[in-house]
Design a protein around this motif. Structure first.
Motif, PDB file in Angstrom:
ATOM      1  N   GLY A   1       9.093  33.842  20.900  1.00 42.29           N
ATOM      2  CA  GLY A   1       8.944  35.073  20.804  1.00 42.29           C
ATOM      3  C   GLY A   1       8.484  35.907  21.801  1.00 42.29           C
ATOM      4  N   GLY A   2       9.298  36.809  22.085  1.00 38.09           N
ATOM      5  CA  GLY A   2       9.131  37.874  23.223  1.00 38.09           C
ATOM      6  C   GLY A   2       9.768  37.481  24.818  1.00 38.09           C
ATOM      7  N   GLN A   3      10.065  36.178  24.711  1.00 36.68           N
ATOM      8  CA  GLN A   3      10.602  35.890  26.000  1.00 36.68           C
ATOM      9  C   GLN A   3      11.900  36.412  26.255  1.00 36.68           C
ATOM     10  OE1 GLN A   3      10.476  31.489  26.405  1.00 36.68           O
ATOM     11  NE2 GLN A   3       8.414  31.207  25.777  1.00 36.68           N
ATOM     12  N   HIS A   4      12.664  36.674  25.369  1.00 34.89           N
ATOM     13  CA  HIS A   4      14.267  37.269  25.834  1.00 34.89           C
ATOM     14  C   HIS A   4      14.098  38.440  24.771  1.00 34.89           C
ATOM     15  CE1 HIS A   4      14.123  33.196  26.658  1.00 34.89           C
ATOM     16  NE2 HIS A   4      13.974  32.841  25.487  1.00 34.89           N
ATOM     17  N   MET A   5      13.106  39.333  24.797  1.00 37.07           N
ATOM     18  CA  MET A   5      13.129  40.498  23.837  1.00 37.07           C
ATOM     19  C   MET A   5      13.980  41.735  24.497  1.00 37.07           C
ATOM     20  SD  MET A   5      11.866  41.858  21.288  1.00 37.07           S
ATOM     21  CE  MET A   5      12.219  43.291  20.854  1.00 37.07           C
ATOM     22  N   THR A   6      14.113  41.946  25.713  1.00 40.76           N
ATOM     23  CA  THR A   6      15.156  42.970  26.267  1.00 40.76           C
ATOM     24  C   THR A   6      16.524  42.393  26.319  1.00 40.76           C
ATOM     25  OG1 THR A   6      14.995  42.295  28.627  1.00 40.76           O
ATOM     26  CG2 THR A   6      13.269  43.766  27.709  1.00 40.76           C
ATOM     27  N   THR A   7      17.345  43.194  26.186  1.00 40.44           N
ATOM     28  CA  THR A   7      18.571  42.894  25.876  1.00 40.44           C
ATOM     29  C   THR A   7      19.133  42.337  27.367  1.00 40.44           C
ATOM     30  OG1 THR A   7      19.174  45.105  25.016  1.00 40.44           O
ATOM     31  CG2 THR A   7      21.259  43.805  25.910  1.00 40.44           C
ATOM     32  N   GLU A   8      18.722  42.767  28.372  1.00 44.34           N
ATOM     33  CA  GLU A   8      19.088  42.002  29.649  1.00 44.34           C
ATOM     34  C   GLU A   8      18.251  40.496  29.850  1.00 44.34           C
ATOM     35  OE1 GLU A   8      17.643  45.033  29.585  1.00 44.34           O
ATOM     36  OE2 GLU A   8      19.551  45.934  29.793  1.00 44.34           O
ATOM     37  N   MET A   9      17.335  40.415  29.021  1.00 43.02           N
ATOM     38  CA  MET A   9      16.454  38.868  29.169  1.00 43.02           C
ATOM     39  C   MET A   9      17.485  38.130  28.330  1.00 43.02           C
ATOM     40  SD  MET A   9      12.551  40.406  29.055  1.00 43.02           S
ATOM     41  CE  MET A   9      11.908  38.919  28.957  1.00 43.02           C
ATOM     42  N   ALA A  10      17.765  38.490  27.176  1.00 49.79           N
ATOM     43  CA  ALA A  10      18.471  37.877  26.222  1.00 49.79           C
ATOM     44  C   ALA A  10      19.817  37.416  26.790  1.00 49.79           C
ATOM     45  CB  ALA A  10      18.476  38.582  24.804  1.00 49.79           C
ATOM     46  N   ILE A  11      20.242  38.308  27.237  1.00 44.53           N
ATOM     47  CA  ILE A  11      21.817  37.995  27.848  1.00 44.53           C
ATOM     48  C   ILE A  11      21.798  36.941  28.992  1.00 44.53           C
ATOM     49  CG2 ILE A  11      23.895  38.646  29.198  1.00 44.53           C
ATOM     50  CD1 ILE A  11      23.218  41.856  27.852  1.00 44.53           C
ATOM     51  N   ARG A  12      21.072  37.260  29.738  1.00 40.90           N
ATOM     52  CA  ARG A  12      20.624  35.867  30.714  1.00 40.90           C
ATOM     53  C   ARG A  12      20.256  34.687  30.189  1.00 40.90           C
ATOM     54  NH1 ARG A  12      16.092  38.002  34.011  1.00 40.90           N
ATOM     55  NH2 ARG A  12      16.871  39.879  33.892  1.00 40.90           N
ATOM     56  N   HIS A  13      19.221  34.832  29.184  1.00 39.35           N
ATOM     57  CA  HIS A  13      19.038  33.426  28.795  1.00 39.35           C
ATOM     58  C   HIS A  13      20.181  32.856  28.003  1.00 39.35           C
ATOM     59  CE1 HIS A  13      16.364  30.465  27.476  1.00 39.35           C
ATOM     60  NE2 HIS A  13      16.550  30.436  26.186  1.00 39.35           N
ATOM     61  N   GLY A  14      21.291  33.448  27.234  1.00 39.00           N
ATOM     62  CA  GLY A  14      22.369  33.022  26.728  1.00 39.00           C
ATOM     63  C   GLY A  14      23.179  32.532  27.637  1.00 39.00           C
ATOM     64  N   GLU A  15      23.305  33.163  28.918  1.00 37.55           N
ATOM     65  CA  GLU A  15      24.322  32.816  29.942  1.00 37.55           C
ATOM     66  C   GLU A  15      23.714  31.411  30.495  1.00 37.55           C
ATOM     67  OE1 GLU A  15      26.894  33.810  31.152  1.00 37.55           O
ATOM     68  OE2 GLU A  15      26.871  36.205  30.907  1.00 37.55           O
ATOM     69  N   LEU A  16      22.321  31.324  30.627  1.00 39.47           N
ATOM     70  CA  LEU A  16      21.623  30.255  31.122  1.00 39.47           C
ATOM     71  C   LEU A  16      21.817  28.916  29.988  1.00 39.47           C
ATOM     72  CD1 LEU A  16      19.579  28.687  33.040  1.00 39.47           C
ATOM     73  CD2 LEU A  16      17.820  29.341  31.497  1.00 39.47           C
ATOM     74  N   LEU A  17      21.923  29.138  28.906  1.00 37.05           N
ATOM     75  CA  LEU A  17      21.993  28.120  28.019  1.00 37.05           C
ATOM     76  C   LEU A  17      23.423  27.530  28.139  1.00 37.05           C
ATOM     77  CD1 LEU A  17      20.053  29.303  24.874  1.00 37.05           C
ATOM     78  CD2 LEU A  17      19.424  27.832  26.807  1.00 37.05           C
ATOM     79  N   MET A  18      24.516  28.344  28.302  1.00 41.71           N
ATOM     80  CA  MET A  18      25.794  28.130  28.324  1.00 41.71           C
ATOM     81  C   MET A  18      26.150  27.153  29.364  1.00 41.71           C
ATOM     82  SD  MET A  18      26.901  28.985  25.132  1.00 41.71           S
ATOM     83  CE  MET A  18      28.865  29.030  25.309  1.00 41.71           C
ATOM     84  N   ALA A  19      25.427  27.831  30.515  1.00 42.06           N
ATOM     85  CA  ALA A  19      25.647  27.130  31.978  1.00 42.06           C
ATOM     86  C   ALA A  19      25.130  25.635  31.699  1.00 42.06           C
ATOM     87  CB  ALA A  19      24.940  27.949  32.918  1.00 42.06           C
ATOM     88  N   GLU A  20      23.915  25.430  31.042  1.00 42.81           N
ATOM     89  CA  GLU A  20      23.363  24.189  30.753  1.00 42.81           C
ATOM     90  C   GLU A  20      24.146  23.192  29.876  1.00 42.81           C
ATOM     91  OE1 GLU A  20      18.714  25.277  31.368  1.00 42.81           O
ATOM     92  OE2 GLU A  20      19.473  25.182  29.428  1.00 42.81           O
ATOM     93  N   GLY A  21      25.278  23.732  29.148  1.00 42.41           N
ATOM     94  CA  GLY A  21      26.159  22.767  28.401  1.00 42.41           C
ATOM     95  C   GLY A  21      26.132  23.095  27.154  1.00 42.41           C
ATOM     96  N   ALA A  22      25.786  24.305  26.523  1.00 38.77           N
ATOM     97  CA  ALA A  22      25.911  24.786  25.106  1.00 38.77           C
ATOM     98  C   ALA A  22      27.206  25.001  24.839  1.00 38.77           C
ATOM     99  CB  ALA A  22      25.017  25.589  24.766  1.00 38.77           C
ATOM    100  N   ASP A  23      27.699  24.592  23.794  1.00 36.67           N
ATOM    101  CA  ASP A  23      29.271  25.162  23.158  1.00 36.67           C
ATOM    102  C   ASP A  23      29.156  26.558  22.292  1.00 36.67           C
ATOM    103  OD1 ASP A  23      30.552  22.834  24.263  1.00 36.67           O
ATOM    104  OD2 ASP A  23      29.755  21.801  22.513  1.00 36.67           O
TER     105      ASP A  23
END
Ligand code: HH2
Length: 257
Positions: free
Chosen positions: A14-36
């Protein structure tokens, strides 16, 4: 499936990906790490979580969904509100993940009108009180019967069978014993004939089993639980820690197939 919680109060991030920019960056990271798939949520369903309005939830998730879809990613919306599902689908989400198994009025129709995949999850009670005193005569049988009946309702409502996945909902109105029974007998849910998703990631039962009170310290436990679920037939893993889970799956596949 990697998790992006655009919330101030999710139980582990909670709170770690609260802003739009943080959330997008985290989503990009998870996909780069191998999520489908990246699962975007704007409302915490942790025990005792407060309700969030449609407007607030939409303001949190829509810009994140749009950006991740524009970047070419497969996006799932984690919501129990038909209004949010509808807007998320219009924004390009291709999966609807619902902890209420599309039980809200209008939810099946919203999904049936599109071609999204749906994840139907079992929950006993409501997030506010679900962990107070969950009771089952036989958790595995009851969860299986519920999921089967929701899948049938979806098929009758126009969502074809090949668009449906089932999830036992670990931690949603379940004691440690219920969660363990459901994991040990996950093959009984797999036997229903739909892909099964498992969401053990960082959950409180893992804290009880390991003595780790801090959710972010449950990564190793989460990976172990994920592999057990794969061994029992799970096809989708909903996880916070994508890199660790993908590494474990690579080793698993090399050594078992
Ligand atoms: N668990 C959570 C939320 N959504 N959806 C499915 N299908 N299966 C799950 O096990 C599941 C889920 C809870 O985890 P998280 O999103 O990290 O926490 P919060 O609800 O506090 O945002």
């Amino acid at each position: 499936m990697g998790i992006v919680n655009v919330t101030p109060d999710s139980f582990s991030d909670g709170g770690q990906h609260m802003t739009t920019e943080m959330a997008i960056r985290h989503g990009e990271l998870l996909m780069a790490e191998g999520a489908d798939i990246v699962d975007v949520g704007g409302e915490s369903t942790r025990p005792g979580a407060p309700d969030v309005s449609v407007e607030t939830e939409l303001a949190r998730v829509l810009p994140v969904i749009r950006a991740l879809v524009a970047a070419g990613h497969c996006v799932s919306i984690d919501s129990r509100k038909p209004e949010v599902m509808q807007e998320a689908i219009a924004a390009g989400a291709s999966v609807v993940n619902d902890v209420m198994a599309l039980n809200a009025a209008g939810a099946v129709a919203v999904c049936a009108e599109s071609d999204v995949g749906v994840v139907l999850m079992h929950m006993q009670g409501q997030p506010g009180t679900m962990q107070v005193a969950p009771v089952y005569a036989d958790a595995v049988t009851e969860v299986g019967e519920f999921l089967r009946s929701r899948a049938m309702a979806c098929e009758q409502g126009g969502i074809s069978r090949d668009r449906i996945a089932l999830d036992p909902g670990f931690g949603f109105g379940k004691t440690l014993e219920h969660n363990l029974d459901l994991t040990q007998q996950l093959d009984r849910l797999v036997f229903l004939g739909y892909p099964v998703m498992a969401g053990w990631s960082r959950k409180a039962t893992l804290g009880k089993l390991t003595g780790r009170a801090v959710a972010a310290e449950r990564v190793h436990a989460s990976v172990a639980a994920a592999l057990v679920c794969v061994a029992r037939g799970a096809r989708i893993l909903r996880v916070h820690d994508v890199a660790a889970t993908v590494d474990a799956l690579k080793v698993w596949r090399a050594m078992t197939l």
